[in-house]
Every structure is written in structure tokens, then in C-alpha cells.
Write a protein that holds these residues in place. Structure first.
Motif, PDB file in Angstrom:
ATOM      1  N   PRO A  18       0.816  -1.225   0.000  1.00 63.67           N
ATOM      2  CA  PRO A  18       0.000   0.000   0.000  1.00 63.67           C
ATOM      3  C   PRO A  18       0.848   1.273   0.000  1.00 63.67           C
ATOM      4  CG  PRO A  18      -0.914  -1.589   1.531  1.00 63.67           C
ATOM      5  CD  PRO A  18       0.423  -2.133   1.105  1.00 63.67           C
ATOM      6  N   ARG A  19       1.975   1.257   0.690  1.00 60.41           N
ATOM      7  CA  ARG A  19       2.860   2.430   0.677  1.00 60.41           C
ATOM      8  C   ARG A  19       3.316   2.739  -0.749  1.00 60.41           C
ATOM      9  NH1 ARG A  19       6.036   4.720   4.531  1.00 60.41           N
ATOM     10  NH2 ARG A  19       5.532   4.329   6.732  1.00 60.41           N
ATOM     11  N   VAL A  21       1.953   1.831  -3.596  1.00 57.80           N
ATOM     12  CA  VAL A  21       0.824   2.241  -4.437  1.00 57.80           C
ATOM     13  C   VAL A  21       0.498   3.709  -4.191  1.00 57.80           C
ATOM     14  CG1 VAL A  21      -1.653   1.928  -4.852  1.00 57.80           C
ATOM     15  CG2 VAL A  21      -0.158  -0.071  -4.657  1.00 57.80           C
ATOM     16  N   ARG A  22       0.426   4.093  -2.919  1.00 60.87           N
ATOM     17  CA  ARG A  22       0.087   5.483  -2.591  1.00 60.87           C
ATOM     18  C   ARG A  22       1.173   6.454  -3.047  1.00 60.87           C
ATOM     19  NH1 ARG A  22      -2.340   2.964   2.042  1.00 60.87           N
ATOM     20  NH2 ARG A  22      -0.401   3.116   3.253  1.00 60.87           N
ATOM     21  N   ALA A  23       2.398   5.954  -3.207  1.00 58.75           N
ATOM     22  CA  ALA A  23       3.485   6.804  -3.703  1.00 58.75           C
ATOM     23  C   ALA A  23       3.462   6.933  -5.220  1.00 58.75           C
ATOM     24  CB  ALA A  23       4.833   6.240  -3.250  1.00 58.75           C
ATOM     25  N   GLY A  24       2.513   6.259  -5.869  1.00 55.03           N
ATOM     26  CA  GLY A  24       2.353   6.398  -7.306  1.00 55.03           C
ATOM     27  C   GLY A  24       3.029   5.340  -8.149  1.00 55.03           C
ATOM     28  N   ASP A  41      -6.467  -3.056   2.952  1.00 52.59           N
ATOM     29  CA  ASP A  41      -6.194  -1.696   2.493  1.00 52.59           C
ATOM     30  C   ASP A  41      -6.714  -1.591   1.067  1.00 52.59           C
ATOM     31  OD1 ASP A  41      -4.689   0.597   1.254  1.00 52.59           O
ATOM     32  OD2 ASP A  41      -3.746   0.653   3.235  1.00 52.59           O
ATOM     33  N   ALA A  43      -5.706   0.008  -1.308  1.00 55.84           N
ATOM     34  CA  ALA A  43      -4.618   0.102  -2.286  1.00 55.84           C
ATOM     35  C   ALA A  43      -4.367  -1.222  -2.989  1.00 55.84           C
ATOM     36  CB  ALA A  43      -3.341   0.584  -1.605  1.00 55.84           C
ATOM     37  N   GLN A  46      -5.418  -1.951  -6.618  1.00 59.30           N
ATOM     38  CA  GLN A  46      -4.667  -1.417  -7.750  1.00 59.30           C
ATOM     39  C   GLN A  46      -3.417  -2.253  -8.073  1.00 59.30           C
ATOM     40  OE1 GLN A  46      -4.090   2.943  -7.501  1.00 59.30           O
ATOM     41  NE2 GLN A  46      -5.417   2.889  -5.700  1.00 59.30           N
ATOM     42  N   ASP A 199       5.407  -1.875   9.721  1.00 58.70           N
ATOM     43  CA  ASP A 199       5.272  -0.688   8.881  1.00 58.70           C
ATOM     44  C   ASP A 199       6.562   0.123   8.862  1.00 58.70           C
ATOM     45  OD1 ASP A 199       3.737   1.045   7.162  1.00 58.70           O
ATOM     46  OD2 ASP A 199       3.697   2.467   8.820  1.00 58.70           O
ATOM     47  N   GLN A 206      10.758   1.331   1.324  1.00 63.06           N
ATOM     48  CA  GLN A 206      10.339   2.423   0.453  1.00 63.06           C
ATOM     49  C   GLN A 206      11.420   3.490   0.362  1.00 63.06           C
ATOM     50  OE1 GLN A 206       6.764   4.406   1.737  1.00 63.06           O
ATOM     51  NE2 GLN A 206       6.665   5.720  -0.078  1.00 63.06           N
TER      52      GLN A 206
END
Length: 319
Positions: A18-19, A21-24, A41, A43, A46, A199, A206
């Protein structure tokens, strides 16, 4: 970037995917498809999922064929498996990130342990993780594939049992502490354990992806900002239930006689290492900034287990 995460449904992947994905990033996960992530989540909707078995001889070809800019390998446990993947990704993938373990170091001599001051590993698992980290470092130093190895401590978070105050997974320890009953502690309870929230490990991966040049060819210890002693951990845990820990020092021989063999063995493996690691290198080079102290990460896990009926305790949490 297109990022492939191998073993994404485990502890770290639950938070890392999810991290990313949320970062694009475009994320592709590779796993045997036998379980879901520990935490839901949106995310994940996607993410492209690929089912594959690492033991299959075609596995390196499959990963290479996904055309990743970066590959995060969370489930590599032998140098042979690492070498096979490195050889296939060399020249085709921009960055390979490997999940190691603090057990690549043996018993502590001077703490905090840095990436350069650990003692030689003991045990099959630690020896293999150390060999993989060295293989990857040598690969990058020789001008081959860009690699980074990150070495988490005892990973904890919602959905699974934490390594407890005695260095094992015996759930009975939590019932004993929550009841304020006597707890046998091998030795004087000064040995150290170094936990880390899943996390925070995901954050480190990340960060290494985002700071590829700084992370290239490097190895990082990924742990909480501090470590816990046996007796300190036990006292904190008892206090969560409004109790005062009644700790009874015993010899290791006495402890083994009164403890399940598997649990006693796990206690020895964790406590004889007495690990406490520095995160200065990860902070400086990739900006690692753990959000959880170890006791906060463990408490979150314990609360989740109690709320989901997976941990029996004598009194409700008061923390």
C-alpha cells in the motif's frame, strides 16, 4: 516505477505494497497466492498479482519477465536462491532489494551493533542471511546488479504474535503477566531483544527504493529506536494489564525443565544473541525514521490479538 514485490502477503508486504501504491508506483506482487495480507487496504485493488512458486526452476525467468525497475525480495533464504535471481536480473532490473535479518550477526559483544561490528552468525538461518548479504554487496561492488539488503529485527504488528518477554512465542506468558502471577526468567533478565514494527520495515524499503543511489551496495539494520531487556519488557507488559510483574530468576537448566521444549529453545536462540542495533546508517543514508518504539509496536499487536479472540489473558488491557 514498476516495482515487483516477492512474498508480498507477509508481514512486511502487508504495509509495503500500500505504501508503494500510494506513492504512485505500479506494483506487481509475486506469491503462491495462499493467504491474504494481514491488514486490509483499498490500495491492494490497484495491484497486479502473479501466482508463482519460488521453488520452480523458472522462477527467476518469471520475475525478469515482469520488466521491473525495482524488485523487492522478501522471501529469499538461501544464497543459491539469491544467486539465481541476481544472475537473471543482472542487466535487466535497476535495483534488487533483499530482506535479511539481524540474525546475520551472532551474540552481541558491544552495543549498539553497527553494520560493521557484528560478530559472525550462528545457526543455519543467520549464516545463510549473512552469506546472502555478502553476495549482494560483492555483486554491486563488482559493477553488476545494484542491490541493497535491509535487516529487520523481530517484526511485530497487528495480525500475528510478537516475540514475547521471554524471547519466545508462548502465549501463556501473556496470561501469566496479565494475572500478576510469578514468571520464571532465565538468568537475571538483562538480555536484549530488538523489535521493529512491520510498517517501519516497510518504510525502510520504500526509502531505499526512493534513495537508490545512496542505498546501492549497502546493508542496513532496520529496527526500532531502542531495544528491550527481558525484565523491562515483562514489567511494561504487566503494567498494560494494571499488574506489577512478579519475576522469578531461575537458571537456564531450571527454565528448560519447566518450559515447553520448543519455547525454551526459542528463548535461548533470542536471548543468547542479546541484540541491540544502531539505526544511524539507515537514518543518514536513506532517511529511515521509525515511528514506533518497541513497546508501542508490541502493545498494538497484543491489543489486536485480544480484540480478535486470538490471545487469552486474565485481565483486560488498561493501557
Amino acid at each position: 516505477m514498476r516495482i515487483v514485490v516477492i512474498g508480498a502477503s507477509g508481514h512486511i508486504g502487508t504495509f509495503l505494497v500500500p505504501r508503494l501504491v500510494r506513492a504512485g508506483h505500479e506494483v506487481v506482487t509475486v506469491s503462491r497466492g495462499q493467504r491474504r495480507s494481514y491488514v486490509d487496504d483499498p490500495a491492494w485493488q490497484q495491484v497486479r498479482h502473479v501466482v508463482a512458486d519460488r521453488d520452480d526452476d523458472t522462477f527467476p525467468d518469471l520475475v525478469a519477465g515482469l520488466g521491473a525497475d525495482a524488485v523487492v525480495d522478501l522471501i529469499c533464504f538461501t544464497p543459491e536462491s539469491a544467486s539465481a535471481l541476481v544472475g537473471r536480473l543482472r542487466g535487466e532490473t535497476g535495483h534488487l532489494l533483499h530482506c535479511g535479518s539481524i540474525w546475520r550477526c551472532g551474540p552481541s559483544v558491544k552495543v549498539p551493533v553497527t553494520e560493521d561490528t557484528g560478530t559472525p552468525p550462528v545457526g543455519e538461518y543467520g549464516i545463510a542471511k549473512d552469506a546472502i548479504a555478502r553476495l549482494l554487496k560483492e555483486e554491486t561492488a563488482a559493477g553488476g546488479l545494484v542491490t541493497t539488503s535491509l535487516h529487520p529485527g523481530h517484526i511485530v504488528g497487528p495480525g500475528w504474535h510478537p516475540i514475547g518477554p521471554l524471547g519466545n512465542l508462548d502465549p501463556g506468558v501473556w496470561r501469566t503477566l496479565s494475572a500478576g502471577e510469578p514468571l520464571d526468567v532465565p538468568g537475571i533478565g538483562a538480555e536484549l531483544m530488538h523489535h521493529v514494527h512491520a510498517d517501519d520495515v516497510a518504510q525502510a524499503f520504500q526509502a531505499a527504493v526512493d534513495h537508490r543511489d545512496a542505498a546501492a551496495g549497502e546493508d542496513f539494520s532496520v529496527v526500532a529506536p531502542s531495544a528491550l531487556t527481558v525484565r523491562g519488557y515483562a514489567r511494561m507488559a504487566a503494567s498494560w494489564f494494571g499488574q506489577e510483574a512478579d519475576l522469578r530468576p531461575v537458571t537456564w537448566e531450571e527454565f528448560r525443565r519447566g518450559t515447553d521444549a520448543e519455547a525454551a529453545g526459542a528463548s535461548w536462540e533470542h536471548l543468547m544473541r542479546s541484540h541491540y542495533f544502531s539505526i544511524d546508517k539507515a537514518r543518514t543514508l536513506i532517511g529511515y525514521a521509525p515511528a514506533y518504539e518497541p513497546e508501542d509496536a508490541v502493545l498494538e499487536s497484543v491489543r489486536w490479538l485480544i480484540d480478535h479472540g486470538q490471545l487469552e489473558v486474565a485481565n483486560p488491557l488498561k493501557a
